[in-house]
Design a protein around this motif. Structure first.
Motif, mmCIF file in Angstrom:
data_model
loop_
_atom_site.group_PDB
_atom_site.id
_atom_site.type_symbol
_atom_site.label_atom_id
_atom_site.label_comp_id
_atom_site.label_asym_id
_atom_site.label_seq_id
_atom_site.Cartn_x
_atom_site.Cartn_y
_atom_site.Cartn_z
ATOM 1 N N ILE A 116 36.543 38.934 49.543
ATOM 2 C CA ILE A 116 37.539 40.014 49.591
ATOM 3 C C ILE A 116 37.058 41.295 48.913
ATOM 4 O O ILE A 116 36.131 41.288 48.102
ATOM 5 N N SER A 117 37.724 42.374 49.248
ATOM 6 C CA SER A 117 37.633 43.604 48.474
ATOM 7 C C SER A 117 39.050 44.109 48.293
ATOM 8 O O SER A 117 39.724 44.430 49.269
ATOM 9 N N SER A 118 39.510 44.117 47.051
ATOM 10 C CA SER A 118 40.876 44.588 46.787
ATOM 11 C C SER A 118 40.950 46.094 46.965
ATOM 12 O O SER A 118 41.961 46.608 47.441
ATOM 13 N N THR A 119 39.882 46.786 46.597
ATOM 14 C CA THR A 119 39.895 48.249 46.736
ATOM 15 C C THR A 119 39.899 48.668 48.197
ATOM 16 O O THR A 119 40.648 49.551 48.578
ATOM 17 N N LYS A 120 39.082 47.988 49.005
ATOM 18 C CA LYS A 120 38.998 48.365 50.424
ATOM 19 C C LYS A 120 39.942 47.532 51.288
ATOM 20 O O LYS A 120 39.912 47.637 52.516
ATOM 21 N N THR A 129 34.904 38.238 44.991
ATOM 22 C CA THR A 129 35.565 39.548 44.910
ATOM 23 C C THR A 129 34.558 40.704 44.955
ATOM 24 O O THR A 129 33.352 40.491 44.824
ATOM 25 N N LYS A 130 35.087 41.886 45.117
ATOM 26 C CA LYS A 130 34.308 43.149 45.072
ATOM 27 C C LYS A 130 33.208 43.192 46.131
ATOM 28 O O LYS A 130 32.111 43.693 45.890
ATOM 29 N N ALA A 131 33.526 42.645 47.314
ATOM 30 C CA ALA A 131 32.540 42.599 48.398
ATOM 31 C C ALA A 131 32.066 43.994 48.797
ATOM 32 O O ALA A 131 30.963 44.144 49.335
ATOM 33 N N ASP A 132 32.890 45.005 48.517
ATOM 34 C CA ASP A 132 32.481 46.380 48.848
ATOM 35 C C ASP A 132 31.267 46.828 48.043
ATOM 36 O O ASP A 132 30.626 47.823 48.374
ATOM 37 N N LYS A 133 30.943 46.104 46.981
ATOM 38 C CA LYS A 133 29.798 46.457 46.136
ATOM 39 C C LYS A 133 28.473 45.930 46.675
ATOM 40 O O LYS A 133 27.414 46.190 46.100
ATOM 41 N N LEU A 134 28.540 45.124 47.739
ATOM 42 C CA LEU A 134 27.305 44.576 48.338
ATOM 43 C C LEU A 134 27.145 45.138 49.744
ATOM 44 O O LEU A 134 28.135 45.304 50.448
ATOM 45 N N GLY A 155 39.402 33.352 36.627
ATOM 46 C CA GLY A 155 38.050 33.885 36.747
ATOM 47 C C GLY A 155 37.694 34.639 35.479
ATOM 48 O O GLY A 155 38.557 34.889 34.628
ATOM 49 N N ARG A 156 36.435 34.976 35.383
ATOM 50 C CA ARG A 156 35.910 35.732 34.262
ATOM 51 C C ARG A 156 36.681 37.050 34.080
ATOM 52 O O ARG A 156 37.207 37.606 35.041
ATOM 53 N N SER A 157 36.735 37.537 32.857
ATOM 54 C CA SER A 157 37.342 38.838 32.601
ATOM 55 C C SER A 157 36.691 39.878 33.497
ATOM 56 O O SER A 157 35.468 39.878 33.664
ATOM 57 N N ASN A 158 37.521 40.744 34.076
ATOM 58 C CA ASN A 158 37.003 41.859 34.865
ATOM 59 C C ASN A 158 36.528 41.483 36.282
ATOM 60 O O ASN A 158 35.969 42.331 36.973
ATOM 61 N N CYS A 159 36.753 40.220 36.704
ATOM 62 C CA CYS A 159 36.262 39.826 38.029
ATOM 63 C C CYS A 159 37.199 40.316 39.141
ATOM 64 O O CYS A 159 36.854 40.219 40.320
ATOM 65 N N GLY A 160 38.376 40.782 38.767
ATOM 66 C CA GLY A 160 39.276 41.337 39.783
ATOM 67 C C GLY A 160 40.534 40.519 40.041
ATOM 68 O O GLY A 160 41.136 40.631 41.112
ATOM 69 N N LYS A 161 40.984 39.715 39.057
ATOM 70 C CA LYS A 161 42.173 38.882 39.223
ATOM 71 C C LYS A 161 43.436 39.720 39.453
ATOM 72 O O LYS A 161 44.170 39.497 40.409
ATOM 73 N N SER A 162 43.675 40.649 38.549
ATOM 74 C CA SER A 162 44.902 41.448 38.667
ATOM 75 C C SER A 162 44.873 42.302 39.930
ATOM 76 O O SER A 162 45.891 42.454 40.612
ATOM 77 N N SER A 163 43.701 42.829 40.266
ATOM 78 C CA SER A 163 43.575 43.646 41.488
ATOM 79 C C SER A 163 43.864 42.812 42.725
ATOM 80 O O SER A 163 44.508 43.282 43.667
ATOM 81 N N LEU A 164 43.399 41.568 42.745
ATOM 82 C CA LEU A 164 43.671 40.679 43.882
ATOM 83 C C LEU A 164 45.171 40.430 44.010
ATOM 84 O O LEU A 164 45.731 40.495 45.107
ATOM 85 N N THR A 223 45.844 46.209 35.879
ATOM 86 C CA THR A 223 44.390 46.076 35.953
ATOM 87 C C THR A 223 43.767 46.953 34.874
ATOM 88 O O THR A 223 44.305 47.983 34.505
ATOM 89 N N SER A 224 42.666 46.477 34.379
ATOM 90 C CA SER A 224 42.033 47.207 33.287
ATOM 91 C C SER A 224 40.531 47.112 33.426
ATOM 92 O O SER A 224 39.994 46.116 33.889
ATOM 93 N N SER A 225 39.847 48.140 33.051
ATOM 94 C CA SER A 225 38.388 48.069 33.100
ATOM 95 C C SER A 225 37.820 47.602 31.761
ATOM 96 O O SER A 225 36.624 47.484 31.587
ATOM 97 N N THR A 226 38.691 47.335 30.778
ATOM 98 C CA THR A 226 38.231 46.781 29.499
ATOM 99 C C THR A 226 38.326 45.258 29.555
ATOM 100 O O THR A 226 39.416 44.714 29.615
HETATM 101 N N1 LIG Z 1 34.749 48.109 43.754
HETATM 102 C C1 LIG Z 1 35.719 47.247 43.471
HETATM 103 N N2 LIG Z 1 36.216 47.219 42.224
HETATM 104 C C2 LIG Z 1 37.203 46.330 41.955
HETATM 105 C C3 LIG Z 1 37.692 45.428 42.932
HETATM 106 N N3 LIG Z 1 38.641 44.649 42.360
HETATM 107 C C4 LIG Z 1 38.735 45.067 41.071
HETATM 108 N N4 LIG Z 1 37.877 46.072 40.812
HETATM 109 C C5 LIG Z 1 37.702 46.805 39.533
HETATM 110 O O1 LIG Z 1 37.218 45.903 38.549
HETATM 111 C C6 LIG Z 1 37.828 46.144 37.286
HETATM 112 C C7 LIG Z 1 38.536 44.900 36.797
HETATM 113 O O2 LIG Z 1 39.565 44.565 37.705
HETATM 114 P P1 LIG Z 1 40.821 43.703 37.222
HETATM 115 O O3 LIG Z 1 41.636 43.438 38.434
HETATM 116 O O4 LIG Z 1 41.501 44.351 36.067
HETATM 117 O O5 LIG Z 1 40.077 42.363 36.728
HETATM 118 P P2 LIG Z 1 40.658 41.148 35.860
HETATM 119 O O6 LIG Z 1 40.224 41.369 34.444
HETATM 120 O O7 LIG Z 1 40.001 39.940 36.424
HETATM 121 O O8 LIG Z 1 42.144 41.145 36.039
HETATM 122 C C8 LIG Z 1 38.775 47.326 37.511
HETATM 123 O O9 LIG Z 1 38.121 48.515 37.126
HETATM 124 C C9 LIG Z 1 39.037 47.292 38.999
HETATM 125 O O10 LIG Z 1 39.352 48.559 39.521
HETATM 126 C C10 LIG Z 1 37.139 45.490 44.258
HETATM 127 O O11 LIG Z 1 37.496 44.768 45.201
HETATM 128 N N5 LIG Z 1 36.147 46.418 44.456
#
Ligand SMILES: Nc1nc2c(ncn2[C@@H]2O[C@H](COP(=O)(O)OP(=O)(O)O)[C@@H](O)[C@H]2O)c(=O)[nH]1
Ligand SMILES: [Mg+2]
Length: 191
Positions: A171-175, A137-142, A27-36, A49-52
């Motif tokens: 999914i929501s990895s955070t929730k 991903t990030k369903a908690d944001k909607l 998936g795109r950078s930052n879409c939540g791969k590592s968090s999943l 996981t990184s926010s950069t």
């Molecule tokens: N709100 C929310 N943020 C998430 C979720 N999954 C990932 N993030 C955030 O999105 C950013 C990128 O996540 P990361 O797993 O590093 O994405 P990757 O670049 O695809 O590996 C991080 O700041 C995570 O904390 C989620 O389910 N919900």
């Protein structure tokens, strides 16, 4: 569920031998791969996981229950990284997706984003020989009421572009929402 880091590949020649079933996560950078990956494996910080965006241009392999691999593939969306990075990514991905050991291909998208040409191209490429699994991903944001419509819209768009989708997950990895269901789909009778 037992998991550990196995190896990383920056170049095609560094990919490990094809001897275990693999789950590819893309998936795109930052879409939540590592968090999943962390959520599914019940680990806090195994896949970093990184926010950069765009930091990890490597495929990272993790061994699950000594018999499956889950692969954190490098993200795309290259506006910030340029042509060299894109070419490098394409070479790695072209070789990677020829592996016969790939069991599941998880195509991740942030549920809030619209699908663009780059997403369609990659999804179509990935579903050439066998279908992908779509993971929003990030369903908690909607708001909850917008989740099902977003899923239906994404599914219809991919299907209309000829992308073969086997299953879909929200999914929501955070929730930790939708994680249990995804985990049992991926690992079936395993624990
Ligand atoms: N709100 C929310 N943020 C998430 C979720 N999954 C990932 N993030 C955030 O999105 C950013 C990128 O996540 P990361 O797993 O590093 O994405 P990757 O670049 O695809 O590996 C991080 O700041 C995570 O904390 C989620 O389910 N919900
Ligand atoms: Mg990552």
């Amino acid at each position: 569920m037992d998991s550990r880091y196995l190896t990383s590949a920056q170049k095609p020649q560094q990919l490990p031998p094809e001897d275990l079933p693999e789950i590819a996560v893309i998936g795109r950078s930052n879409c939540g791969k590592s968090s999943l990956i962390n959520a599914v494996l019940n680990r806090k910080d195994l896949a970093r996981t990184s926010s950069t965006p765009g930091r990890t241009q490597m495929a990272n392999f993790f061994l699950v229950n000594s018999k499956d691999l889950i692969v954190d593939l490098p993200g795309y969306g290259f506006s910030a990284t340029g042509k060299g990075a894109r070419k490098h990514w394409q070479e790695l991905l072209n070789t990677y997706f020829k592996r016969r050991t790939i069991r599941n291909k998880l195509f991740l998208m942030d549920i809030r984003r619209n699908i663009n040409e780059e997403d369609y191209d990659l999804a179509a490429f990935m579903s050439t020989h066998s279908p992908i699994d779509l993971v929003l991903t990030k369903a908690d944001k909607l708001p909850q009421s917008k989740v099902k419509p977003a899923l239906d819209k994404h599914l219809a768009s991919f299907v209309s572009r000829g992308v073969d989708v086997a299953s879909s997950f929200v999914i929501s990895s955070t929730k930790k929402k939708g994680i249990e269901k995804l985990r049992s789909y991926l690992f079936r009778s395993e624990d």
